[in-house]
Design a protein around this motif. Sequence first.
Motif, PDB file in Angstrom:
ATOM      1  N   VAL A  20      39.642  46.906  33.759  1.00  0.00           N
ATOM      2  CA  VAL A  20      38.287  47.603  33.390  1.00  0.00           C
ATOM      3  C   VAL A  20      37.364  46.745  34.024  1.00  0.00           C
ATOM      4  CG1 VAL A  20      36.518  48.678  31.706  1.00  0.00           C
ATOM      5  CG2 VAL A  20      39.143  48.203  31.159  1.00  0.00           C
ATOM      6  N   ASP A  23      34.553  44.087  33.265  1.00  0.00           N
ATOM      7  CA  ASP A  23      33.983  44.186  31.847  1.00  0.00           C
ATOM      8  C   ASP A  23      35.068  43.368  31.156  1.00  0.00           C
ATOM      9  OD1 ASP A  23      34.099  45.412  29.247  1.00  0.00           O
ATOM     10  OD2 ASP A  23      33.804  47.055  29.658  1.00  0.00           O
ATOM     11  N   LYS A  24      34.693  42.271  30.939  1.00  0.00           N
ATOM     12  CA  LYS A  24      35.545  41.185  30.092  1.00  0.00           C
ATOM     13  C   LYS A  24      36.059  41.691  28.921  1.00  0.00           C
ATOM     14  CE  LYS A  24      33.434  37.686  28.404  1.00  0.00           C
ATOM     15  NZ  LYS A  24      32.626  36.434  28.302  1.00  0.00           N
ATOM     16  N   GLN A  25      35.326  42.290  27.815  1.00  0.00           N
ATOM     17  CA  GLN A  25      35.903  42.700  26.845  1.00  0.00           C
ATOM     18  C   GLN A  25      36.793  43.953  26.962  1.00  0.00           C
ATOM     19  OE1 GLN A  25      35.552  41.339  24.072  1.00  0.00           O
ATOM     20  NE2 GLN A  25      34.363  39.539  24.922  1.00  0.00           N
ATOM     21  N   GLY A  26      36.375  44.882  27.682  1.00  0.00           N
ATOM     22  CA  GLY A  26      37.459  46.064  28.052  1.00  0.00           C
ATOM     23  C   GLY A  26      38.538  45.675  28.554  1.00  0.00           C
ATOM     24  N   THR A  27      38.784  44.670  29.574  1.00  0.00           N
ATOM     25  CA  THR A  27      39.930  44.382  30.074  1.00  0.00           C
ATOM     26  C   THR A  27      40.546  43.473  29.163  1.00  0.00           C
ATOM     27  OG1 THR A  27      38.676  44.177  32.175  1.00  0.00           O
ATOM     28  CG2 THR A  27      40.980  43.161  32.185  1.00  0.00           C
ATOM     29  N   GLU A  29      40.819  43.797  26.112  1.00  0.00           N
ATOM     30  CA  GLU A  29      41.562  45.088  25.095  1.00  0.00           C
ATOM     31  C   GLU A  29      42.702  45.646  25.704  1.00  0.00           C
ATOM     32  OE1 GLU A  29      41.066  46.071  21.925  1.00  0.00           O
ATOM     33  OE2 GLU A  29      39.489  44.216  21.886  1.00  0.00           O
ATOM     34  N   LYS A  30      42.700  45.822  27.193  1.00  0.00           N
ATOM     35  CA  LYS A  30      43.790  46.390  27.840  1.00  0.00           C
ATOM     36  C   LYS A  30      44.944  45.353  27.870  1.00  0.00           C
ATOM     37  CE  LYS A  30      44.125  49.190  31.228  1.00  0.00           C
ATOM     38  NZ  LYS A  30      43.968  49.885  32.612  1.00  0.00           N
ATOM     39  N   GLN A  33      46.621  45.444  24.457  1.00  0.00           N
ATOM     40  CA  GLN A  33      47.611  46.530  24.289  1.00  0.00           C
ATOM     41  C   GLN A  33      49.030  46.256  25.108  1.00  0.00           C
ATOM     42  OE1 GLN A  33      45.386  49.894  25.932  1.00  0.00           O
ATOM     43  NE2 GLN A  33      43.556  49.422  24.250  1.00  0.00           N
ATOM     44  N   PRO A  54      37.922  39.174  34.664  1.00  0.00           N
ATOM     45  CA  PRO A  54      37.451  40.589  34.518  1.00  0.00           C
ATOM     46  C   PRO A  54      37.763  41.321  35.712  1.00  0.00           C
ATOM     47  CG  PRO A  54      35.699  39.471  35.195  1.00  0.00           C
ATOM     48  CD  PRO A  54      36.554  38.373  35.164  1.00  0.00           C
ATOM     49  N   ASN A  83      30.496  38.263  33.168  1.00  0.00           N
ATOM     50  CA  ASN A  83      31.961  38.743  32.476  1.00  0.00           C
ATOM     51  C   ASN A  83      32.942  37.892  32.583  1.00  0.00           C
ATOM     52  OD1 ASN A  83      31.634  41.590  31.217  1.00  0.00           O
ATOM     53  ND2 ASN A  83      30.162  41.295  33.064  1.00  0.00           N
ATOM     54  N   PRO A 234      33.743  51.053  37.466  1.00  0.00           N
ATOM     55  CA  PRO A 234      33.218  51.727  36.384  1.00  0.00           C
ATOM     56  C   PRO A 234      31.719  52.257  36.883  1.00  0.00           C
ATOM     57  CG  PRO A 234      33.931  49.443  35.578  1.00  0.00           C
ATOM     58  CD  PRO A 234      34.152  49.677  37.265  1.00  0.00           C
TER      59      PRO A 234
END
Length: 320
Positions: A20, A23-27, A29-30, A33, A54, A83, A234
């Motif tokens: 992502v 986007d540190k937090q979004g990546t 999360e991936k 997962q 990120p 990020n 994004p």
Amino acid sequence: MSTPFRDDTLKVALAQITPVWLDKQGTLEKVKQSIEEAANSGAELIIFGEGLVPGYPWWLSITHASAWDNRIQKEIHAHYAKNAIQIEKGDLRSIQSLAQKHQIAVYLGIIERPQDRGGHSLYCSLVYIDAQGEIRSVHRKLQPTYDERLTWSPGDGHGLQVHSLKSFTLGGLNCWENWMPLARTALYGLGENLHIAVWPGAVRNTELITRSIAQESRSFVISVSSLMRKSDFPADTPHLDVILETCPEVLANGGSCIAGPDGKWILEPVADTEGIVYETLDFNRVLEERQNFDPVGHYSRPDVLQLSVSRERLHSVKYE
């Protein structure tokens, strides 16, 4: 042939995913997962591409990044820095907890903003987290490549480390560091027999060198890349209009692959596909191929040729 001991086999997972971007937090999360999925599939080691968290600095080559004192470049860089991963502040604790929970080792490519260098400059780092959730090494890329030098700083030899995982000895390098013969030799000398090469993502980078390193070292070599398409930027990316103006449709097409200790493909480069690829490696193949060639063992001449390596973590200021 004898049946291999359980410790002689290792199930590995190659996570070829898209970040992502910036986007540190979004990546993260991936990444989490992917670790969950790999662990549920029985993997014992999962590997992610260069600078995945990120993301790779794709804007550099398409936005005239060398322009001096340019507001656009400064603002994109600042967003990148905000990020970046700060290990000392606990940015990787959730990844460490997952590794410990599932007893899975992790090689993760990050953009690091380390406190021990003042906390403002960026480094392309490869982090190894063991199956107990401990960070065992942070290797900062020795030499950023070409336009990467506009945003990344050169690292040091502190992270030239190897790690034991079952019968295997793992080591890793970032992208074009893998072309540096002395960096490779530093890891060979520590007993490396499973080499991890991480890349931003391109078959053209992995299709030749993966097999070449395997033939040179008589080791397994795993190359892991990311994916990135024009459509993956994004909407809230700073100056997105400038980035997209001359952006190609595909910036990174993957290329994750595995070569065996004989230099032959175990997994040919995988292109344009997001997901996790699995293989099981047999350590006995290393011993078989070292019979006729071992670059730092019986086929070396330390009385003639030796390599000196500094593993000092470099600091600009030393406090007494």
